[in-house]
Design a protein around this motif. Structure first.
Motif, PDB file in Angstrom:
ATOM      1  N   ILE A 268     132.519   9.352  16.177  1.00  0.00           N
ATOM      2  CA  ILE A 268     132.342   8.370  17.255  1.00  0.00           C
ATOM      3  C   ILE A 268     133.678   7.686  17.493  1.00  0.00           C
ATOM      4  O   ILE A 268     134.158   6.916  16.659  1.00  0.00           O
ATOM      5  CB  ILE A 268     131.261   7.326  16.891  1.00  0.00           C
ATOM      6  N   ASP A 269     134.300   7.990  18.641  1.00  0.00           N
ATOM      7  CA  ASP A 269     135.675   7.526  18.860  1.00  0.00           C
ATOM      8  C   ASP A 269     135.804   6.492  19.979  1.00  0.00           C
ATOM      9  O   ASP A 269     136.907   6.170  20.405  1.00  0.00           O
ATOM     10  CB  ASP A 269     136.609   8.720  19.112  1.00  0.00           C
ATOM     11  N   SER A 270     134.661   5.975  20.466  1.00  0.00           N
ATOM     12  CA  SER A 270     134.712   4.901  21.463  1.00  0.00           C
ATOM     13  C   SER A 270     133.386   4.153  21.441  1.00  0.00           C
ATOM     14  O   SER A 270     132.358   4.706  21.032  1.00  0.00           O
ATOM     15  CB  SER A 270     134.950   5.465  22.867  1.00  0.00           C
ATOM     16  N   TYR A 271     133.432   2.911  21.876  1.00  0.00           N
ATOM     17  CA  TYR A 271     132.190   2.133  21.950  1.00  0.00           C
ATOM     18  C   TYR A 271     131.237   2.760  22.959  1.00  0.00           C
ATOM     19  O   TYR A 271     130.022   2.802  22.746  1.00  0.00           O
ATOM     20  CB  TYR A 271     132.477   0.666  22.319  1.00  0.00           C
ATOM     21  N   ARG A 272     131.791   3.265  24.047  1.00  0.00           N
ATOM     22  CA  ARG A 272     130.972   3.883  25.101  1.00  0.00           C
ATOM     23  C   ARG A 272     130.143   5.048  24.536  1.00  0.00           C
ATOM     24  O   ARG A 272     128.979   5.221  24.873  1.00  0.00           O
ATOM     25  CB  ARG A 272     131.894   4.383  26.232  1.00  0.00           C
ATOM     26  N   LEU A 273     130.777   5.829  23.659  1.00  0.00           N
ATOM     27  CA  LEU A 273     130.069   6.967  23.059  1.00  0.00           C
ATOM     28  C   LEU A 273     128.957   6.485  22.128  1.00  0.00           C
ATOM     29  O   LEU A 273     127.850   7.022  22.132  1.00  0.00           O
ATOM     30  CB  LEU A 273     131.060   7.861  22.305  1.00  0.00           C
ATOM     31  N   LEU A 274     129.243   5.452  21.357  1.00  0.00           N
ATOM     32  CA  LEU A 274     128.225   4.891  20.464  1.00  0.00           C
ATOM     33  C   LEU A 274     127.026   4.389  21.268  1.00  0.00           C
ATOM     34  O   LEU A 274     125.869   4.607  20.906  1.00  0.00           O
ATOM     35  CB  LEU A 274     128.840   3.741  19.652  1.00  0.00           C
ATOM     36  N   GLU A 275     127.328   3.738  22.385  1.00  0.00           N
ATOM     37  CA  GLU A 275     126.296   3.207  23.288  1.00  0.00           C
ATOM     38  C   GLU A 275     125.432   4.335  23.852  1.00  0.00           C
ATOM     39  O   GLU A 275     124.212   4.230  23.938  1.00  0.00           O
ATOM     40  CB  GLU A 275     127.019   2.491  24.436  1.00  0.00           C
ATOM     41  N   GLU A 276     126.093   5.416  24.228  1.00  0.00           N
ATOM     42  CA  GLU A 276     125.381   6.563  24.820  1.00  0.00           C
ATOM     43  C   GLU A 276     124.492   7.258  23.784  1.00  0.00           C
ATOM     44  O   GLU A 276     123.360   7.647  24.077  1.00  0.00           O
ATOM     45  CB  GLU A 276     126.399   7.547  25.402  1.00  0.00           C
ATOM     46  N   VAL A 277     125.007   7.411  22.554  1.00  0.00           N
ATOM     47  CA  VAL A 277     124.184   7.990  21.485  1.00  0.00           C
ATOM     48  C   VAL A 277     122.959   7.100  21.253  1.00  0.00           C
ATOM     49  O   VAL A 277     121.839   7.582  21.117  1.00  0.00           O
ATOM     50  CB  VAL A 277     124.990   8.162  20.179  1.00  0.00           C
ATOM     51  N   ASN A 278     123.179   5.799  21.244  1.00  0.00           N
ATOM     52  CA  ASN A 278     122.078   4.853  21.041  1.00  0.00           C
ATOM     53  C   ASN A 278     121.012   5.002  22.126  1.00  0.00           C
ATOM     54  O   ASN A 278     119.816   5.049  21.840  1.00  0.00           O
ATOM     55  CB  ASN A 278     122.629   3.420  21.042  1.00  0.00           C
ATOM     56  N   LYS A 279     121.474   5.087  23.363  1.00  0.00           N
ATOM     57  CA  LYS A 279     120.550   5.189  24.509  1.00  0.00           C
ATOM     58  C   LYS A 279     119.692   6.449  24.404  1.00  0.00           C
ATOM     59  O   LYS A 279     118.470   6.408  24.570  1.00  0.00           O
ATOM     60  CB  LYS A 279     121.363   5.196  25.809  1.00  0.00           C
ATOM     61  N   GLN A 280     120.337   7.559  24.096  1.00  0.00           N
ATOM     62  CA  GLN A 280     119.604   8.823  24.028  1.00  0.00           C
ATOM     63  C   GLN A 280     118.753   8.918  22.761  1.00  0.00           C
ATOM     64  O   GLN A 280     117.699   9.542  22.750  1.00  0.00           O
ATOM     65  CB  GLN A 280     120.589   9.986  24.136  1.00  0.00           C
ATOM     66  N   ALA A 281     119.225   8.283  21.678  1.00  0.00           N
ATOM     67  CA  ALA A 281     118.437   8.255  20.444  1.00  0.00           C
ATOM     68  C   ALA A 281     117.149   7.458  20.653  1.00  0.00           C
ATOM     69  O   ALA A 281     116.096   7.808  20.117  1.00  0.00           O
ATOM     70  CB  ALA A 281     119.257   7.643  19.312  1.00  0.00           C
ATOM     71  N   ALA A 282     117.230   6.388  21.440  1.00  0.00           N
ATOM     72  CA  ALA A 282     116.034   5.581  21.750  1.00  0.00           C
ATOM     73  C   ALA A 282     114.999   6.448  22.472  1.00  0.00           C
ATOM     74  O   ALA A 282     113.808   6.396  22.155  1.00  0.00           O
ATOM     75  CB  ALA A 282     116.423   4.373  22.595  1.00  0.00           C
ATOM     76  N   ARG A 283     115.478   7.254  23.406  1.00  0.00           N
ATOM     77  CA  ARG A 283     114.564   8.164  24.137  1.00  0.00           C
ATOM     78  C   ARG A 283     113.924   9.178  23.191  1.00  0.00           C
ATOM     79  O   ARG A 283     112.770   9.563  23.360  1.00  0.00           O
ATOM     80  CB  ARG A 283     115.333   8.932  25.220  1.00  0.00           C
ATOM     81  N   ALA A 284     114.715   9.618  22.206  1.00  0.00           N
ATOM     82  CA  ALA A 284     114.216  10.636  21.262  1.00  0.00           C
ATOM     83  C   ALA A 284     113.401  10.007  20.135  1.00  0.00           C
ATOM     84  O   ALA A 284     112.849  10.709  19.293  1.00  0.00           O
ATOM     85  CB  ALA A 284     115.386  11.417  20.682  1.00  0.00           C
ATOM     86  N   GLY A 285     113.369   8.667  20.091  1.00  0.00           N
ATOM     87  CA  GLY A 285     112.606   7.973  19.054  1.00  0.00           C
ATOM     88  C   GLY A 285     113.223   8.099  17.669  1.00  0.00           C
ATOM     89  O   GLY A 285     112.530   8.129  16.661  1.00  0.00           O
ATOM     90  N   ARG A 286     114.559   8.156  17.623  1.00  0.00           N
ATOM     91  CA  ARG A 286     115.247   8.293  16.331  1.00  0.00           C
ATOM     92  C   ARG A 286     116.329   7.232  16.161  1.00  0.00           C
ATOM     93  O   ARG A 286     116.808   6.662  17.139  1.00  0.00           O
ATOM     94  CB  ARG A 286     115.929   9.672  16.224  1.00  0.00           C
TER      95      ARG A 286
END
Length: 222
Positions: free
Chosen positions: A88-106
């Protein structure tokens, strides 16, 4: 030497508490199965498509680590099964992983990638960027990612002293941010550093995860 013998040789170099990520990118499933049969369970891939294809045919107890440069449009494909994202090399990427992880329920385990090399080809936060991102505190609201530590790549050089110095600086930074931002977070404990040519130096400087490919599987056929 067989893959099993290579694996054993690397494992013998690792003290207790240091885990081996077998970097299997560009290697066929047969090679992964050979390593699996010899007891290896953690595999590292750098391309989402390739990792997904291998995950479908490999045993269910494999722990998949994503170790490459992650593009946001590929995140969703690996979220159902990925165990740890190293880069994870940027805050934006961390945010995006978080958003998609929420959708995946993980909740996805992640490492922040620090730029520690003396060359222009590596990705990552500078220590200053990482410190200010953590100090800003917005990451604390991302409830579907878990920051478990740091990752870094040393310069591609034969100068062992320089490599050790770079790893040592990352370990020092790890201790600093752990004390300041993660003192109450027992899961912040991973320091991913060291590859085939420098993993022994990394272990000596405090690595908890080494990413070893060619020393196990031989040189890659692209």
């Amino acid at each position: 030497m067989s893959i099993a013998e290579n694996l054993k040789g690397v494992q013998q170099d690792l003290p207790e508490g240091v885990r081996l990520v077998a970097v299997s990118k560009f290697h066929p499933v047969e090679a992964l199965n050979e390593a699996y049969a010899a007891g290896q369970r953690v595999f590292g891939e750098s391309r989402v498509q390739e990792m997904c294809a291998k995950q479908e045919v490999m045993p269910a107890d494999v722990e998949w680590h994503f170790i490459g440069h992650l593009q946001t449009n590929k995140i969703k494909y690996m979220l159902p099964f990925v165990s740890l994202i190293h880069g994870i090399d940027s805050y934006r990427l961390l945010e995006e992983v978080n958003k998609q992880a929420a959708r995946a329920g993980r909740v996805i385990n992640c490492l922040l990638q620090l730029y520690i090399a003396q060359e222009e080809t590596k990705f990552g936060f500078s220590p200053e960027e990482c410190r200010s991102m953590l100090a800003a505190g917005e990451w604390r609201n991302l409830t579907n990612v878990r920051v478990c530590g740091l990752m870094g790549m040393a310069s591609n050089t034969d100068n062992g002293e320089q490599i050790s110095r770079e790893f040592r600086s990352l370990h020092g930074f790890f201790n600093e941010v752990k004390a300041e931002f993660f003192a109450e977070c027992p899961e912040f404990r991973e320091l991913s550093m060291g590859m085939s040519h420098d993993y022994r130096l990394a272990v000596a400087e405090g690595s908890t995860l080494v990413r070893v490919g060619s020393r196990i599987f031989g040189e890659r056929v692209y």
